[in-house]
Scaffold this motif. Structure first.
Motif, PDB file in Angstrom:
ATOM      1  N   ALA A 130      -1.831  -2.915   3.815  1.00  0.00           N
ATOM      2  CA  ALA A 130      -1.560  -3.801   2.674  1.00  0.00           C
ATOM      3  C   ALA A 130      -0.118  -4.309   2.687  1.00  0.00           C
ATOM      4  O   ALA A 130       0.256  -5.143   1.851  1.00  0.00           O
ATOM      5  CB  ALA A 130      -1.845  -3.072   1.371  1.00  0.00           C
ATOM      6  N   GLY A 131       0.718  -3.809   3.592  1.00  0.00           N
ATOM      7  CA  GLY A 131       2.096  -4.286   3.699  1.00  0.00           C
ATOM      8  C   GLY A 131       3.098  -3.507   2.878  1.00  0.00           C
ATOM      9  O   GLY A 131       4.270  -3.911   2.753  1.00  0.00           O
ATOM     10  N   LEU A 132       2.701  -2.376   2.278  1.00  0.00           N
ATOM     11  CA  LEU A 132       3.624  -1.578   1.476  1.00  0.00           C
ATOM     12  C   LEU A 132       4.626  -0.870   2.385  1.00  0.00           C
ATOM     13  O   LEU A 132       4.295  -0.474   3.510  1.00  0.00           O
ATOM     14  CB  LEU A 132       2.865  -0.528   0.651  1.00  0.00           C
ATOM     15  CG  LEU A 132       2.375  -0.981  -0.737  1.00  0.00           C
ATOM     16  CD1 LEU A 132       1.323  -2.078  -0.600  1.00  0.00           C
ATOM     17  CD2 LEU A 132       1.814   0.217  -1.495  1.00  0.00           C
ATOM     18  N   THR A 133       5.831  -0.693   1.888  1.00  0.00           N
ATOM     19  CA  THR A 133       6.850   0.064   2.639  1.00  0.00           C
ATOM     20  C   THR A 133       7.150   1.393   1.969  1.00  0.00           C
ATOM     21  O   THR A 133       7.823   2.255   2.542  1.00  0.00           O
ATOM     22  CB  THR A 133       8.152  -0.760   2.736  1.00  0.00           C
ATOM     23  OG1 THR A 133       8.600  -1.103   1.417  1.00  0.00           O
ATOM     24  CG2 THR A 133       7.917  -2.027   3.555  1.00  0.00           C
ATOM     25  N   LYS A 134       6.686   1.553   0.726  1.00  0.00           N
ATOM     26  CA  LYS A 134       6.852   2.828   0.013  1.00  0.00           C
ATOM     27  C   LYS A 134       5.542   3.210  -0.665  1.00  0.00           C
ATOM     28  O   LYS A 134       4.803   2.347  -1.129  1.00  0.00           O
ATOM     29  CB  LYS A 134       7.946   2.711  -1.056  1.00  0.00           C
ATOM     30  CG  LYS A 134       9.357   2.508  -0.505  1.00  0.00           C
ATOM     31  CD  LYS A 134      10.365   2.437  -1.652  1.00  0.00           C
ATOM     32  CE  LYS A 134      11.789   2.232  -1.115  1.00  0.00           C
ATOM     33  NZ  LYS A 134      12.779   2.180  -2.217  1.00  0.00           N
TER      34      LYS A 134
ATOM     35  N   ALA B  71      -7.366  -1.128   1.344  1.00  0.00           N
ATOM     36  CA  ALA B  71      -6.106  -1.880   1.409  1.00  0.00           C
ATOM     37  C   ALA B  71      -6.110  -3.030   0.393  1.00  0.00           C
ATOM     38  O   ALA B  71      -5.088  -3.294  -0.278  1.00  0.00           O
ATOM     39  CB  ALA B  71      -5.894  -2.422   2.827  1.00  0.00           C
ATOM     40  N   GLU B  72      -7.243  -3.739   0.259  1.00  0.00           N
ATOM     41  CA  GLU B  72      -7.348  -4.833  -0.713  1.00  0.00           C
ATOM     42  C   GLU B  72      -7.181  -4.317  -2.136  1.00  0.00           C
ATOM     43  O   GLU B  72      -6.535  -4.946  -2.985  1.00  0.00           O
ATOM     44  CB  GLU B  72      -8.701  -5.543  -0.557  1.00  0.00           C
ATOM     45  CG  GLU B  72      -8.866  -6.316   0.736  1.00  0.00           C
ATOM     46  CD  GLU B  72      -7.819  -7.419   0.882  1.00  0.00           C
ATOM     47  OE1 GLU B  72      -7.513  -8.083  -0.149  1.00  0.00           O
ATOM     48  OE2 GLU B  72      -7.292  -7.599   1.998  1.00  0.00           O
ATOM     49  N   SER B  73      -7.771  -3.122  -2.397  1.00  0.00           N
ATOM     50  CA  SER B  73      -7.655  -2.519  -3.728  1.00  0.00           C
ATOM     51  C   SER B  73      -6.206  -2.147  -4.023  1.00  0.00           C
ATOM     52  O   SER B  73      -5.707  -2.342  -5.139  1.00  0.00           O
ATOM     53  CB  SER B  73      -8.546  -1.277  -3.809  1.00  0.00           C
ATOM     54  OG  SER B  73      -8.333  -0.589  -5.030  1.00  0.00           O
ATOM     55  N   ILE B  74      -5.515  -1.622  -3.013  1.00  0.00           N
ATOM     56  CA  ILE B  74      -4.108  -1.238  -3.189  1.00  0.00           C
ATOM     57  C   ILE B  74      -3.243  -2.472  -3.429  1.00  0.00           C
ATOM     58  O   ILE B  74      -2.315  -2.459  -4.246  1.00  0.00           O
ATOM     59  CB  ILE B  74      -3.627  -0.428  -1.967  1.00  0.00           C
ATOM     60  CG1 ILE B  74      -4.278   0.973  -1.987  1.00  0.00           C
ATOM     61  CG2 ILE B  74      -2.111  -0.309  -1.926  1.00  0.00           C
ATOM     62  CD1 ILE B  74      -3.993   1.808  -0.753  1.00  0.00           C
ATOM     63  N   LYS B  75      -3.531  -3.554  -2.715  1.00  0.00           N
ATOM     64  CA  LYS B  75      -2.791  -4.803  -2.940  1.00  0.00           C
ATOM     65  C   LYS B  75      -2.916  -5.256  -4.398  1.00  0.00           C
ATOM     66  O   LYS B  75      -1.950  -5.716  -5.015  1.00  0.00           O
ATOM     67  CB  LYS B  75      -3.347  -5.910  -2.035  1.00  0.00           C
ATOM     68  CG  LYS B  75      -2.811  -5.903  -0.620  1.00  0.00           C
ATOM     69  CD  LYS B  75      -3.399  -7.104   0.132  1.00  0.00           C
ATOM     70  CE  LYS B  75      -2.957  -7.116   1.584  1.00  0.00           C
ATOM     71  NZ  LYS B  75      -3.538  -8.274   2.331  1.00  0.00           N
ATOM     72  N   ALA B  76      -4.139  -5.125  -4.912  1.00  0.00           N
ATOM     73  CA  ALA B  76      -4.408  -5.628  -6.269  1.00  0.00           C
ATOM     74  C   ALA B  76      -3.948  -4.658  -7.357  1.00  0.00           C
ATOM     75  O   ALA B  76      -3.443  -5.084  -8.399  1.00  0.00           O
ATOM     76  CB  ALA B  76      -5.913  -5.896  -6.433  1.00  0.00           C
ATOM     77  N   ASN B  77      -4.096  -3.360  -7.115  1.00  0.00           N
ATOM     78  CA  ASN B  77      -3.895  -2.383  -8.190  1.00  0.00           C
ATOM     79  C   ASN B  77      -2.835  -1.331  -7.919  1.00  0.00           C
ATOM     80  O   ASN B  77      -2.478  -0.560  -8.817  1.00  0.00           O
ATOM     81  CB  ASN B  77      -5.222  -1.669  -8.494  1.00  0.00           C
ATOM     82  CG  ASN B  77      -6.340  -2.634  -8.798  1.00  0.00           C
ATOM     83  OD1 ASN B  77      -6.233  -3.438  -9.710  1.00  0.00           O
ATOM     84  ND2 ASN B  77      -7.421  -2.567  -8.017  1.00  0.00           N
ATOM     85  N   GLY B  78      -2.383  -1.249  -6.679  1.00  0.00           N
ATOM     86  CA  GLY B  78      -1.430  -0.200  -6.334  1.00  0.00           C
ATOM     87  C   GLY B  78      -2.122   1.119  -6.037  1.00  0.00           C
ATOM     88  O   GLY B  78      -3.354   1.205  -5.972  1.00  0.00           O
ATOM     89  N   ILE B  79      -1.333   2.175  -5.856  1.00  0.00           N
ATOM     90  CA  ILE B  79      -1.871   3.509  -5.547  1.00  0.00           C
ATOM     91  C   ILE B  79      -1.805   4.360  -6.808  1.00  0.00           C
ATOM     92  O   ILE B  79      -0.735   4.555  -7.393  1.00  0.00           O
ATOM     93  CB  ILE B  79      -1.069   4.178  -4.404  1.00  0.00           C
ATOM     94  CG1 ILE B  79      -1.223   3.367  -3.112  1.00  0.00           C
ATOM     95  CG2 ILE B  79      -1.532   5.610  -4.183  1.00  0.00           C
ATOM     96  CD1 ILE B  79      -0.419   3.915  -1.939  1.00  0.00           C
ATOM     97  N   PHE B  80      -2.961   4.855  -7.255  1.00  0.00           N
ATOM     98  CA  PHE B  80      -3.028   5.624  -8.502  1.00  0.00           C
ATOM     99  C   PHE B  80      -2.751   7.114  -8.276  1.00  0.00           C
ATOM    100  O   PHE B  80      -2.293   7.798  -9.176  1.00  0.00           O
ATOM    101  CB  PHE B  80      -4.412   5.467  -9.148  1.00  0.00           C
ATOM    102  CG  PHE B  80      -4.692   4.065  -9.606  1.00  0.00           C
ATOM    103  CD1 PHE B  80      -3.846   3.422 -10.504  1.00  0.00           C
ATOM    104  CD2 PHE B  80      -5.800   3.374  -9.146  1.00  0.00           C
ATOM    105  CE1 PHE B  80      -4.101   2.135 -10.932  1.00  0.00           C
ATOM    106  CE2 PHE B  80      -6.050   2.074  -9.574  1.00  0.00           C
ATOM    107  CZ  PHE B  80      -5.208   1.457 -10.461  1.00  0.00           C
TER     108      PHE B  80
ATOM    109  N   ARG C 273      -5.129   6.736   2.382  1.00  0.00           N
ATOM    110  CA  ARG C 273      -4.304   5.927   1.484  1.00  0.00           C
ATOM    111  C   ARG C 273      -3.060   5.408   2.212  1.00  0.00           C
ATOM    112  O   ARG C 273      -2.636   4.267   2.019  1.00  0.00           O
ATOM    113  CB  ARG C 273      -3.905   6.753   0.259  1.00  0.00           C
ATOM    114  CG  ARG C 273      -4.925   6.723  -0.867  1.00  0.00           C
ATOM    115  CD  ARG C 273      -4.626   7.751  -1.919  1.00  0.00           C
ATOM    116  NE  ARG C 273      -5.051   9.090  -1.501  1.00  0.00           N
ATOM    117  CZ  ARG C 273      -4.542  10.215  -1.983  1.00  0.00           C
ATOM    118  NH1 ARG C 273      -3.570  10.179  -2.876  1.00  0.00           N
ATOM    119  NH2 ARG C 273      -4.994  11.384  -1.576  1.00  0.00           N
ATOM    120  N   LEU C 274      -2.471   6.269   3.058  1.00  0.00           N
ATOM    121  CA  LEU C 274      -1.287   5.859   3.800  1.00  0.00           C
ATOM    122  C   LEU C 274      -1.638   4.727   4.783  1.00  0.00           C
ATOM    123  O   LEU C 274      -0.929   3.722   4.874  1.00  0.00           O
ATOM    124  CB  LEU C 274      -0.702   7.044   4.565  1.00  0.00           C
ATOM    125  CG  LEU C 274       0.525   6.731   5.435  1.00  0.00           C
ATOM    126  CD1 LEU C 274       1.665   6.192   4.587  1.00  0.00           C
ATOM    127  CD2 LEU C 274       0.973   7.956   6.213  1.00  0.00           C
TER     128      LEU C 274
END
Length: 437
Positions: free
Chosen positions: A59-63, A11-20, A52-53
């Motif tokens: 991480a707080g993502l909605t999409k 989740a921390e990685s996704i906050k910083a870099n997004g989903i690849f 990932r979901l």
């Protein structure tokens, strides 16, 4: 995935870099149906990307980026299984569940092997795990049980005995528990043979002290009755009609008709006879435990890899032991250790020592695994000593040689079971009289 595990770091990685990497989803599907039963709701079911979901939500993502695929139910399940089957964090039991689900979807074991890269043997071993008690297997997994341990359990057929041995998986008592279960299973089959034979000769009656007074002959059930079958049948023919019964100590009795006029047995003689029988049974019990312990030691020695760093331990065992004046191995035992055949033609006049020591297999071990050869010599030397820890009366007798031998192999990595320790120090139940047990 039944358990996505800890996704905090992801989740921390996704906050910083997004989903690849896109998630793979299908429109609708069981995931939506289960979340909104009976409702007509638009939605998607994740096929690949459950972690990932979960991390994206944390991480707080909605999409999240997704790849929309078209798959029927079988393709969905197969894709999810194949995606996760190769993950290193799956337990062997989770792999087994995956294999079973693929079989339920109509895949063959051969097709599963082709798709997953696992061998047919691995698949078969994993599927056998599903026959075990789930709670006991979970506890065993917490004790870091190995797949080799699980394969050992396949030597046991009876589910109850198998699950009982499973309770010791991951402990130093496991191998002993397996050997004991295998012996128990074999003994049960032998008991069936005896009962079948005696059932064909006469009527079974309950065992009591009085029935023993009608005794014609008694037999301790430790091996198949095949060798004694003819003698037993002849004895029964001479004493018709005969009856039979079994006691709790694995003795089976052939009995004759009750003689109401027979005099009572002298109490002193009866006590002596009972003591002799109890001694015989005690010695049999001790012998069984001793043999099981010897089997465990032999297995360890023959599987020993021969580590160079163990040479000081082995050299000390040979040269620094004040109780060992010299090392004189049994050559036949050495040949057995290295699986060297000593059968030669009639015109071959070589001594057995020359046959073994000139054998290429022995010379290869001597060159590449000198530590293993050293252990083999010690092991073969131990064949010349008593492995017993009891005297002719079935009483405990300390065996200092065996204590020293255990000390050597424990330094090499051997783990004594609780039963072996109790046997060695004389506290095992087998040394007690039947009334004490």
């Amino acid at each position: 995935r039944r358990d996505v595990g800890d996704v905090t770091e992801l989740a921390e990685s996704i906050k910083a870099n997004g989903i690849f990497q896109n998630l793979t989803v299908i429109y609708g599907g069981k995931g939506v149906e289960e979340a909104h039963p009976g409702e007509d709701v638009d939605g998607y079911t994740v096929i690949i990307g459950h972690r990932r979901l979960a991390a994206a939500k944390l991480a707080g993502l909605t999409k999240v980026p997704c790849l929309l695929a078209e798959m029927d139910e079988k393709e969905q399940m197969s894709t999810m299984l194949l995606e996760n089957m190769q993950r290193s964090d799956l337990t062997v039991y989770e792999q087994a569940q995956g294999f079973q689900m693929m079989l339920d979807l109509g895949e063959t074991k051969y097709e599963i092997a082709e798709k997953t890269g696992f061998s047919m043997t691995t698949i078969r071993h994993r599927l056998n795990l599903l026959k075990l008690d789930r709670d006991e297997l979970r506890k065993a997994e917490e004790r870091q049980v190995t797949i080799q341990d699980m394969i050992e359990l396949e030597r046991i057929s009876d589910p109850a005995l198998k699950n009982e041995a499973l309770k010791q998986a991951g402990t130093n008592n496991f191998q002993n528990a397996v050997e004991k279960a295998v012996a128990d299973e074999k003994h049960r089959e032998i008991v069936k043979e005896w009962k079948k034979l005696f059932g064909s000769l006469g009527e079974e009656i309950p065992y009591t002290d009085k029935t023993k007074k009608r005794q014609i002959m008694s037999y301790y059930i430790s091996r198949s009755p095949a060798e004694q079958k003819e003698r037993i049948e002849a004895l029964a023919a001479d004493n018709q009609p005969v009856y039979w019964c079994m006691d709790q100590y694995n003795y089976i009795y052939m009995l004759g008709e009750p003689n109401k006029n027979a005099p009572s047995v002298d109490q002193l003689n009866e006590k002596r006879r009972r003591a002799q029988e109890a001694k015989g049974r005690r010695i049999e019990r001790i012998g069984e435990v001793e043999s099981r312990a010897e089997l465990l030691r032999n297995k360890f020695c023959k599987r020993y890899a021969g580590r160079t760093e163990d040479m000081p331990i082995l050299l000390e065992a040979v040269f620094a032991d004040p109780n060992r004046l010299y090392l004189e191995p049994d050559i036949e035992a050495l040949a057995e250790f290295f699986s060297i055949s000593t059968d030669v033609s009639e015109d071959d006049d070589r001594e057995i020592e020359e046959i073994v020591f000139s054998n290429p297999k022995y010379r290869r071990h001597l060159k590449c695994e000198p530590a293993r050869v050293m252990l083999a010599w010690l092991w073969a030397d131990s064949d010349n000593h008593s492995i017993k820890v009891h005297d002719y009366n079935g009483e405990y007798r300390r065996n200092e040689y065996l204590e020293r031998w255990y000390d050597v192999i424990e330094k090499l990595g051997y783990s004594m079971s609780d039963e072996e320790r109790a046997l060695l120090d004389g506290t095992h139940e087998c040394f007690k009289d039947e009334e004490e047990n």
